[in-house]
Design an enzyme around this catalytic site. Structure first.
Site, PDB file in Angstrom:
ATOM      1  N   ASP A 245       8.752 -36.096  -5.326  1.00 21.90           N
ATOM      2  CA  ASP A 245       7.329 -36.254  -5.630  1.00 21.90           C
ATOM      3  C   ASP A 245       7.198 -37.579  -6.369  1.00 21.90           C
ATOM      4  O   ASP A 245       8.194 -38.164  -6.809  1.00 21.90           O
ATOM      5  CB  ASP A 245       6.839 -35.085  -6.509  1.00 21.90           C
ATOM      6  CG  ASP A 245       5.351 -35.203  -6.853  1.00 21.90           C
ATOM      7  OD1 ASP A 245       4.566 -35.650  -5.989  1.00 21.90           O
ATOM      8  OD2 ASP A 245       4.960 -34.881  -7.986  1.00 21.90           O
ATOM      9  N   SER A 246       5.959 -38.019  -6.549  1.00 21.03           N
ATOM     10  CA  SER A 246       5.742 -39.225  -7.351  1.00 21.03           C
ATOM     11  C   SER A 246       6.072 -38.963  -8.827  1.00 21.03           C
ATOM     12  O   SER A 246       6.366 -39.904  -9.558  1.00 21.03           O
ATOM     13  CB  SER A 246       4.281 -39.655  -7.225  1.00 21.03           C
ATOM     14  OG  SER A 246       3.448 -38.602  -7.641  1.00 21.03           O
TER      15      SER A 246
ATOM     16  N   TYR B  81       0.950 -42.144  -6.573  1.00 18.43           N
ATOM     17  CA  TYR B  81       0.968 -42.540  -5.163  1.00 18.43           C
ATOM     18  C   TYR B  81      -0.456 -42.480  -4.584  1.00 18.43           C
ATOM     19  O   TYR B  81      -0.796 -43.220  -3.683  1.00 18.43           O
ATOM     20  CB  TYR B  81       1.828 -41.582  -4.337  1.00 18.43           C
ATOM     21  CG  TYR B  81       3.329 -41.771  -4.408  1.00 18.43           C
ATOM     22  CD1 TYR B  81       3.932 -42.623  -5.326  1.00 18.43           C
ATOM     23  CD2 TYR B  81       4.157 -41.061  -3.526  1.00 18.43           C
ATOM     24  CE1 TYR B  81       5.321 -42.760  -5.371  1.00 18.43           C
ATOM     25  CE2 TYR B  81       5.534 -41.200  -3.557  1.00 18.43           C
ATOM     26  CZ  TYR B  81       6.123 -42.045  -4.481  1.00 18.43           C
ATOM     27  OH  TYR B  81       7.479 -42.170  -4.509  1.00 18.43           O
ATOM     28  N   GLY B  82      -1.249 -41.553  -5.117  1.00 20.26           N
ATOM     29  CA  GLY B  82      -2.518 -41.199  -4.474  1.00 20.26           C
ATOM     30  C   GLY B  82      -3.561 -42.292  -4.416  1.00 20.26           C
ATOM     31  O   GLY B  82      -4.514 -42.204  -3.646  1.00 20.26           O
TER      32      GLY B  82
ATOM     33  N   CYS C 239       5.024 -33.471  -2.269  1.00 17.46           N
ATOM     34  CA  CYS C 239       3.894 -34.333  -2.635  1.00 17.46           C
ATOM     35  C   CYS C 239       2.937 -34.326  -1.444  1.00 17.46           C
ATOM     36  O   CYS C 239       3.337 -34.670  -0.320  1.00 17.46           O
ATOM     37  CB  CYS C 239       4.424 -35.739  -2.888  1.00 17.46           C
ATOM     38  SG  CYS C 239       3.157 -36.988  -3.109  1.00 17.46           S
ATOM     39  N   ASN C 240       1.719 -33.895  -1.684  1.00 15.92           N
ATOM     40  CA  ASN C 240       0.742 -33.847  -0.583  1.00 15.92           C
ATOM     41  C   ASN C 240       0.406 -35.238  -0.060  1.00 15.92           C
ATOM     42  O   ASN C 240       0.179 -35.430   1.125  1.00 15.92           O
ATOM     43  CB  ASN C 240      -0.548 -33.187  -1.063  1.00 15.92           C
ATOM     44  CG  ASN C 240      -0.374 -31.710  -1.291  1.00 15.92           C
ATOM     45  OD1 ASN C 240      -0.579 -30.908  -0.393  1.00 15.92           O
ATOM     46  ND2 ASN C 240       0.009 -31.325  -2.494  1.00 15.92           N
ATOM     47  N   THR C 241       0.369 -36.201  -0.992  1.00 19.46           N
ATOM     48  CA  THR C 241       0.010 -37.567  -0.601  1.00 19.46           C
ATOM     49  C   THR C 241       1.057 -38.127   0.361  1.00 19.46           C
ATOM     50  O   THR C 241       0.719 -38.644   1.441  1.00 19.46           O
ATOM     51  CB  THR C 241      -0.086 -38.452  -1.864  1.00 19.46           C
ATOM     52  OG1 THR C 241      -0.949 -37.809  -2.797  1.00 19.46           O
ATOM     53  CG2 THR C 241      -0.599 -39.822  -1.533  1.00 19.46           C
TER      54      THR C 241
ATOM     55  N   GLU D 200       0.444 -35.450 -15.938  1.00 13.68           N
ATOM     56  CA  GLU D 200       1.671 -36.156 -16.337  1.00 13.68           C
ATOM     57  C   GLU D 200       1.738 -36.308 -17.854  1.00 13.68           C
ATOM     58  O   GLU D 200       2.805 -36.470 -18.417  1.00 13.68           O
ATOM     59  CB  GLU D 200       1.737 -37.534 -15.666  1.00 13.68           C
ATOM     60  CG  GLU D 200       2.058 -37.493 -14.181  1.00 13.68           C
ATOM     61  CD  GLU D 200       3.534 -37.226 -13.871  1.00 13.68           C
ATOM     62  OE1 GLU D 200       4.412 -37.645 -14.637  1.00 13.68           O
ATOM     63  OE2 GLU D 200       3.792 -36.581 -12.827  1.00 13.68           O
TER      64      GLU D 200
ATOM     65  N   CYS E   8      -2.731 -31.011  -4.255  1.00  8.33           N
ATOM     66  CA  CYS E   8      -1.862 -32.013  -4.896  1.00  8.33           C
ATOM     67  C   CYS E   8      -0.904 -31.188  -5.725  1.00  8.33           C
ATOM     68  O   CYS E   8      -1.336 -30.243  -6.410  1.00  8.33           O
ATOM     69  CB  CYS E   8      -2.692 -32.941  -5.775  1.00  8.33           C
ATOM     70  SG  CYS E   8      -1.682 -34.012  -6.851  1.00  8.33           S
ATOM     71  N   THR E   9       0.386 -31.494  -5.664  1.00  6.23           N
ATOM     72  CA  THR E   9       1.347 -30.607  -6.318  1.00  6.23           C
ATOM     73  C   THR E   9       1.248 -30.663  -7.850  1.00  6.23           C
ATOM     74  O   THR E   9       1.840 -29.841  -8.534  1.00  6.23           O
ATOM     75  CB  THR E   9       2.786 -30.913  -5.859  1.00  6.23           C
ATOM     76  OG1 THR E   9       3.049 -32.313  -6.041  1.00  6.23           O
ATOM     77  CG2 THR E   9       2.973 -30.542  -4.412  1.00  6.23           C
ATOM     78  N   HIS E  10       0.496 -31.616  -8.376  1.00  7.34           N
ATOM     79  CA  HIS E  10       0.246 -31.629  -9.822  1.00  7.34           C
ATOM     80  C   HIS E  10      -0.794 -30.568 -10.232  1.00  7.34           C
ATOM     81  O   HIS E  10      -0.808 -30.108 -11.365  1.00  7.34           O
ATOM     82  CB  HIS E  10      -0.293 -32.992 -10.263  1.00  7.34           C
ATOM     83  CG  HIS E  10       0.750 -34.055 -10.387  1.00  7.34           C
ATOM     84  ND1 HIS E  10       1.348 -34.639  -9.294  1.00  7.34           N
ATOM     85  CD2 HIS E  10       1.302 -34.647 -11.475  1.00  7.34           C
ATOM     86  CE1 HIS E  10       2.215 -35.552  -9.713  1.00  7.34           C
ATOM     87  NE2 HIS E  10       2.205 -35.574 -11.023  1.00  7.34           N
TER      88      HIS E  10
HETATM   89  N1  DGL Z   1       1.773 -34.887  -6.615  1.00 11.31           N
HETATM   90  C1  DGL Z   1       1.258 -35.733  -5.629  1.00 11.31           C
HETATM   91  C2  DGL Z   1       0.510 -34.999  -4.531  1.00 11.31           C
HETATM   92  O1  DGL Z   1       0.827 -33.865  -4.278  1.00 11.31           O
HETATM   93  C3  DGL Z   1       0.743 -37.092  -5.902  1.00 11.31           C
HETATM   94  C4  DGL Z   1       0.118 -37.466  -7.167  1.00 11.31           C
HETATM   95  C5  DGL Z   1       0.015 -38.968  -7.209  1.00 11.31           C
HETATM   96  O2  DGL Z   1       1.057 -39.594  -7.357  1.00 11.31           O
HETATM   97  O3  DGL Z   1      -1.100 -39.502  -7.038  1.00 11.31           O
HETATM   98  O4  DGL Z   1      -0.355 -35.526  -3.896  1.00 11.31           O
END
Ligand code: DGL
Length: 285
Positions: free
Chosen positions: A13-14, A45-46, A76-78, A156, A195-197
């Site tokens: 993941d990011s 990443y997003g 990571c969904n992105t 984060e 988003c996994t966050h």
């Molecule tokens: N956790 C990530 C996701 O699932 C990305 C968050 C990010 O880096 O913007 O999209």
């Protein structure tokens, strides 16, 4: 190179968000070993372009493959929305599992009305992967998507509950839920945390959208998808096998691209288990 059941499952993941997927996998498959990479130096990443996200995803995968893994989970969904085809093309022999299809599966199972809301990063929303995945399973569904980029930095920083988290959730979501509800209009009955966050903010989000809205995420469905592949490919780790393997059964190691103490602190907070200092390693991609 042929895969071996004794190798760890790789995830990246990011940042620490992908730990939500790791936690679900450890719960379902406690005898497997795991190698998790958090690219914290380059988070988020997003907000990046598809080209940059794909380059980062390929580099993160290369690092995990270099360490030897039997299967990759793009936690990571992105990165999943943007880079899954590129990763599969670059590593045709590796099983690569993304989180968007499992998230869409969970949403379609949870929604009664077919009105489904998706919150995710800008890049995930822009790419439309969730809409496509949901509509493929449920052609009549009404899907609304919303980018919630600040949720990532908030998570984060460990700020996952309280007035700030709820205030931001209200700012992002009131016009999808509270406002139309007050006007007597129909609202989604299911909200995908795309988003996994975001599962870490589930309490604050749920209080804002209301208890009648089912929150779903990809973690549990992704873990089940991985177990299916391991079963089919006979890649499950045999109980008791330890000799000469990179990680012993049940163990998890972490790679991060920045600030080991910070990753360790956040990892412990989100996984609810101690990460011994030697299980987190600083790497360059
Ligand atoms: N956790 C990530 C996701 O699932 C990305 C968050 C990010 O880096 O913007 O999209």
């Amino acid at each position: 190179m042929k895969s071996s059941p004794l190798l760890p499952i790789g995830l990246f993941d990011s940042g620490v968000g992908g730990l939500t997927v790791l936690a679900a996998m450890r719960a379902l498959m406690p005898d497997e070993s795991y190698l998790f990479l958090g690219d914290t130096a380059r988070l988020p990443y997003g907000t990046k372009s598809p080209e940059t996200i794909a380059r980062y995803a390929l580099q993160a995968t290369a690092k995990l493959v270099e360490r030897r893994i039997k299967l990759l989970v793009v936690a990571c969904n992105t990165a999943t929305s943007v880079a899954l085809p590129a990763l599969r093309a670059a590593y045709p022999e590796l099983h690569v599992v993304g989180v968007v299809e499992p998230g869409a599966e969970a949403a379609c199972a949870a929604s009664v009305s077919g009105r489904i809301a998706v919150i995710a990063t800008e890049a995930t929303v822009r790419g439309g992967a969730y809409e496509r995945a949901i509509l493929r399973r449920r052609p009549g569904a009404m899907v609304q998507s919303r980018a919630c980029p600040l949720f990532v930095s908030m998570t984060e920083d460990g700020l996952v509950d309280g007035p700030l988290a709820e205030g931001l959730a209200a700012r992002y979501l009131d016009d999808m839920f509270r406002v139309p509800r007050e006007r007597g209009e129909k609202t989604p009955d299911c909200l995908v945390l795309g988003c996994t966050h975001f599962p870490l903010l589930a309490g604050a989000v749920s209080r804002v959208v209301g208890a009648g809205v089912t929150l779903v995420d990809s973690a549990a469905t992704t873990a089940r998808a991985v177990r299916r592949i391991l079963d089919e490919e006979r890649l499950n780790r045999p109980a008791g096998a330890t000799a000469g393997v990179p990680l012993c059964a049940g163990s998890t190691r972490f790679l991060t691209t920045d600030d080991v103490p910070r990753f360790t602190r956040m990892g412990e907070l989100f996984l609810g288990m101690p990460l011994t200092p030697c299980s987190v390693e600083l790497v360059d991609l």
